[in-house]
Design an enzyme around this catalytic site. Structure first.
Site, short mmCIF file in Angstrom:
data_model
loop_
_atom_site.label_atom_id
_atom_site.label_comp_id
_atom_site.label_asym_id
_atom_site.label_seq_id
_atom_site.Cartn_x
_atom_site.Cartn_y
_atom_site.Cartn_z
N ALA A 113 3.29 -1.02 4.69
CA ALA A 113 2.73 -1.07 6.05
C ALA A 113 2.26 -2.47 6.45
O ALA A 113 2.24 -2.80 7.64
CB ALA A 113 1.58 -0.07 6.16
N ARG A 140 5.24 10.79 -2.28
CA ARG A 140 4.89 10.53 -0.89
C ARG A 140 6.14 10.65 -0.01
O ARG A 140 7.11 9.93 -0.24
CB ARG A 140 4.36 9.10 -0.84
CG ARG A 140 4.25 8.48 0.50
CD ARG A 140 4.21 6.96 0.37
NE ARG A 140 3.99 6.39 1.66
CZ ARG A 140 4.39 5.18 2.02
NH1 ARG A 140 5.01 4.41 1.17
NH2 ARG A 140 4.15 4.74 3.21
N HIS A 190 12.81 -2.90 2.00
CA HIS A 190 12.26 -1.64 2.48
C HIS A 190 13.17 -0.52 2.00
O HIS A 190 14.40 -0.61 2.16
CB HIS A 190 12.18 -1.61 4.01
CG HIS A 190 11.29 -2.68 4.55
ND1 HIS A 190 9.92 -2.57 4.53
CD2 HIS A 190 11.58 -3.90 5.06
CE1 HIS A 190 9.40 -3.68 5.03
NE2 HIS A 190 10.38 -4.49 5.35
N ILE A 191 12.58 0.49 1.44
CA ILE A 191 13.36 1.62 0.92
C ILE A 191 14.05 2.34 2.07
O ILE A 191 15.24 2.68 2.00
CB ILE A 191 12.43 2.58 0.15
CG1 ILE A 191 11.82 1.85 -1.06
CG2 ILE A 191 13.18 3.84 -0.28
CD1 ILE A 191 10.62 2.56 -1.68
N ARG A 243 13.35 4.04 12.47
CA ARG A 243 12.09 4.78 12.48
C ARG A 243 11.25 4.40 13.71
O ARG A 243 11.78 3.88 14.69
CB ARG A 243 11.38 4.55 11.15
CG ARG A 243 12.25 5.01 9.96
CD ARG A 243 11.55 4.84 8.65
NE ARG A 243 10.34 5.67 8.59
CZ ARG A 243 9.37 5.51 7.67
NH1 ARG A 243 9.49 4.56 6.75
NH2 ARG A 243 8.31 6.28 7.67
N ASN A 299 8.10 -5.70 -1.22
CA ASN A 299 8.05 -4.59 -0.27
C ASN A 299 6.61 -4.53 0.22
O ASN A 299 5.75 -3.94 -0.45
CB ASN A 299 8.46 -3.27 -0.91
CG ASN A 299 8.49 -2.13 0.11
OD1 ASN A 299 8.00 -2.29 1.23
ND2 ASN A 299 9.05 -0.99 -0.26
N GLU A 329 12.72 -9.66 1.09
CA GLU A 329 11.92 -8.51 1.54
C GLU A 329 12.76 -7.24 1.39
O GLU A 329 13.94 -7.24 1.72
CB GLU A 329 11.57 -8.75 3.02
CG GLU A 329 10.83 -7.61 3.69
CD GLU A 329 10.57 -7.93 5.18
OE1 GLU A 329 10.90 -9.04 5.64
OE2 GLU A 329 10.03 -7.04 5.87
N TYR A 373 11.43 8.57 1.29
CA TYR A 373 11.42 7.54 0.24
C TYR A 373 12.09 7.97 -1.07
O TYR A 373 12.21 7.16 -1.99
CB TYR A 373 9.98 7.08 -0.03
CG TYR A 373 9.32 6.49 1.20
CD1 TYR A 373 9.80 5.30 1.75
CD2 TYR A 373 8.23 7.10 1.81
CE1 TYR A 373 9.21 4.75 2.88
CE2 TYR A 373 7.64 6.56 2.94
CZ TYR A 373 8.13 5.39 3.48
OH TYR A 373 7.55 4.84 4.59
N PRO A 377 0.79 -1.23 0.00
CA PRO A 377 0.00 0.00 0.00
C PRO A 377 0.82 1.29 0.00
O PRO A 377 1.87 1.37 0.65
CB PRO A 377 -0.83 -0.10 1.28
CG PRO A 377 -0.19 -1.15 2.11
CD PRO A 377 0.50 -2.08 1.16
N ASN A 378 0.31 2.23 -0.75
CA ASN A 378 0.84 3.60 -0.85
C ASN A 378 2.10 3.72 -1.71
O ASN A 378 2.54 4.83 -2.00
CB ASN A 378 1.10 4.21 0.54
CG ASN A 378 -0.16 4.23 1.39
OD1 ASN A 378 -1.16 4.79 0.97
ND2 ASN A 378 -0.14 3.61 2.55
#
Ligand code: DQA
Length: 157
Positions: free
Chosen positions: A83, A24, A107-108, A114, A80, A105, A29, A16-17
């Site tokens: 969320a 975004r 993640h940018i 975080r 990826n 997997e 990102y 998502p997103n």
């Protein structure tokens, strides 16, 4: 017939997103779009005579259906989960149903730097490898790794 890089694509799934990538939170990102990421992945796969089947969905069930598809038809999965990494037992279970299929997997951002809730990923319980914090370049690394896992002996950098 055994699946190889020459006869089956690598499934690259985006959660998502990520359709908004480039617009975004660019401070987190970056400014590359998802189309740029697709081109990057295609180039990384082509080095090994492979190809990618690149998809994005904002819906958990659709991602689950696509993992089932990859289980039958693809040589490996780069994912990826966005969320859903932090919430989805359904995506974890779908990946667990892919016996022996290479899964990486990505993640940018560096999720470990975080918010606390991003530090845990359900998907990591099944992933053969996890790449985080390398920006969109992490997708190229992930494709490279899936290629190497899918075909031991494939030339790596
Ligand atoms: C992300 C990190 C997730 O925590 C977040 O929800 C995303 C993107 C990343 O690529 O850094 O949407 O997976």
């Amino acid at each position: 017939m055994p699946r190889t890089l020459a006869n089956a694509p690598i499934m690259v799934l985006n959660g998502p997103n990520l359709n908004l990538l480039g617009r975004r939170q660019p401070e987190i990102y970056g400014s590359d779009t998802l189309a740029d990421v697709e081109a990057l992945c295609a180039k990384a796969a082509a080095v090994h005579g492979g190809s990618v089947d690149f998809r994005q969905s904002n819906h958990e069930g659709e991602l689950v259906d696509w993992i089932h598809e990859a289980r039958q038809n693809h040589v490996g999965i780069v994912i990826n989960p966005a969320a859903y990494s932090h919430t989805s037992v359904a995506i974890l279970d779908a990946l667990k149903a892919c016996d022996g299929l290479p899964v990486v997997e990505v993640h940018i951002s560096n999720i470990h730097q975080r918010e606390e809730f991003r530090h845990h990923s359900y998907v990591s319980l099944r992933a053969d490898g996890v790449i985080a914090g390398c920006g969109v370049q992490g997708y190229a690394f992930a494709v490279e790794r899936v290629a190497a896992l899918a075909e031991p002996g494939v030339a790596t950098v």
